[in-house]
Scaffold this motif. Sequence first.
Motif, short mmCIF file in Angstrom:
data_model
loop_
_atom_site.label_atom_id
_atom_site.label_comp_id
_atom_site.label_asym_id
_atom_site.label_seq_id
_atom_site.Cartn_x
_atom_site.Cartn_y
_atom_site.Cartn_z
N ALA A 149 0.84 -1.20 0.00
CA ALA A 149 0.00 0.00 0.00
C ALA A 149 0.87 1.25 0.00
CB ALA A 149 -0.90 0.00 1.23
N GLU A 173 -3.62 6.93 -6.75
CA GLU A 173 -3.63 5.55 -6.25
C GLU A 173 -5.03 5.04 -5.97
OE1 GLU A 173 -1.33 2.89 -5.05
OE2 GLU A 173 -0.39 3.79 -6.78
N ASP A 174 -5.85 5.88 -5.34
CA ASP A 174 -7.13 5.40 -4.82
C ASP A 174 -8.30 5.62 -5.77
OD1 ASP A 174 -5.80 4.68 -2.43
OD2 ASP A 174 -5.89 6.75 -1.76
N ARG A 198 -7.08 -2.60 2.36
CA ARG A 198 -6.51 -3.94 2.20
C ARG A 198 -6.40 -4.67 3.53
NH1 ARG A 198 -1.83 -2.68 -2.42
NH2 ARG A 198 -3.33 -2.30 -4.11
N LYS A 209 -11.93 2.68 1.26
CA LYS A 209 -10.92 3.45 0.55
C LYS A 209 -11.51 4.71 -0.07
CE LYS A 209 -9.37 1.67 -3.22
NZ LYS A 209 -8.61 0.76 -4.09
N TYR A 232 -7.74 2.48 -10.09
CA TYR A 232 -8.81 1.48 -9.99
C TYR A 232 -10.00 1.79 -10.90
CZ TYR A 232 -6.11 -0.46 -6.23
OH TYR A 232 -5.09 -1.03 -5.51
N THR A 246 -5.60 3.06 0.86
CA THR A 246 -5.35 1.72 0.31
C THR A 246 -4.94 0.76 1.41
OG1 THR A 246 -4.71 2.56 -1.87
CG2 THR A 246 -3.91 0.38 -1.27
#
Length: 472
Positions: A107, A349-350, A116, A126, A354, A112
């Motif tokens: 992470a 990233e978040d 996780r 998240k 995704y 994240t």
Amino acid sequence: MTTGGIETFITFGVYLLFLMAIGVYFYVKTDTHEEYILGGRGVGYWVTAMSAQASDMSGWLLLGLPGAVYLSGLKQIWVIIGLTIGTYINWKLVAPRLRMQTEEHEALTIPTFISRKSNDTKGYVKTFSAIVILFFFTIYSASGLVSNGKLFESLLGIDYRLGVLIGGGTIIFYTFLGGYLAGVWTDFFQGILMFFAIIIVPVVAYFAVGGSGAIDVAMTQKNISINLLKYPEALSIPVIISGLGWGLGYFGQPHIIVKFMSIKSVDELWKARLIAMVWVVISLIGSIAIGLTGIALYKTVQDPEKIFIYMIGKLFNPWVAGVLYAAILSAIMSTISAQLLVASNTLTEDFYKYIVKREKSNKELIWVGRICIIIIFVIATLLAMNPNSEVLSLVSYAWAGFGAVFSPVILFVLYKKEIYWKNILISMTVATVTVILWNQSGLGKIIYEIVPGFLMNVIVLYILEKINKDKK
């Protein structure tokens, strides 16, 4: 009314060019996405310690605290104690486990990691965490830009809005190019400059006013005391709880705890902790000393939060003063750059990684991160264009928001083997609502909203974990 002269112009110019040069240097050195947003988890303990504390204290250390001491002695002592204890606990209990567990779960951001660790396969935790971070950090960054603009205006006499753009533009330049490594290395030098300034100014002022006797006389004349017994309100239970409550916020401040994730080795954290605590304790004492010696130097000032600026202008020659003024700029810049990076990393990233399902290269992710920095900066700048913007009043509100929403969750996630993601989502939501309602109802004037928000988060999460333990 301006305080600085041509020497300050030159000093500021050289200083800003130096920061931009760091950005260019790490632009060349940064190759991977992990390096851009977390320094490749290879940052040394000196840089980690100085960066974390420089990002933490901000302009409050050089402007807010000395101004409060100048006005009323040590009435703010509980906040100081709370922050000191919170800093130590954060380094001792949070840093080692966060460094190890974020790497274990691969992470790169706090949302994240929480997602996780709690097996949040749907990404609800998240997403909620990312929204909270983006909202508060945009406001936080805007408040820093307001301070930036006012500093340029008061020292150099330039237009406030131009000051916002110059200071903010420099931050964007080195953060945009060099990412995390540029941020922590500029923080390192800024932390040293802040430390130097906060020691030298009160020492020179002490001898300039004639020692402790003169300070005692000046305090008596202004009916100010360091004896808390003369301030009954400072000894009330709500005031003590509220002050110490500031320390609860440390475990959930993303721009501070992300520094723990990037250190080269867990074994080096004790060295970083030692450096950080020495820096914090000496800096807080120096900040208090600035306020006390300022009482002897000035019977009255137009703006108590500028007492540090006034003292520098009176006590030092223009060239030395220019360097010391740059320390104030450092305090503001170090926090803004850390906040912009965390917010940008959250978007990249978040969200982006995704939402866009295809394979993404390091170069693509780095450039997405840079674009996100620009977007957040533009929004924060628009908010900061009004010099009387109310975002400044939201700094303590944002600290309470992060502390109440994230601090209990971080502690639970780090110290429990398993934790149910739905419980986290519910407790974070309850904490958010508690902070907002407590603040809006005016109860925050009695007890700082971080305290009820933190407690509600802990209670709800603990009860739900007991009830739903079979669902893990």
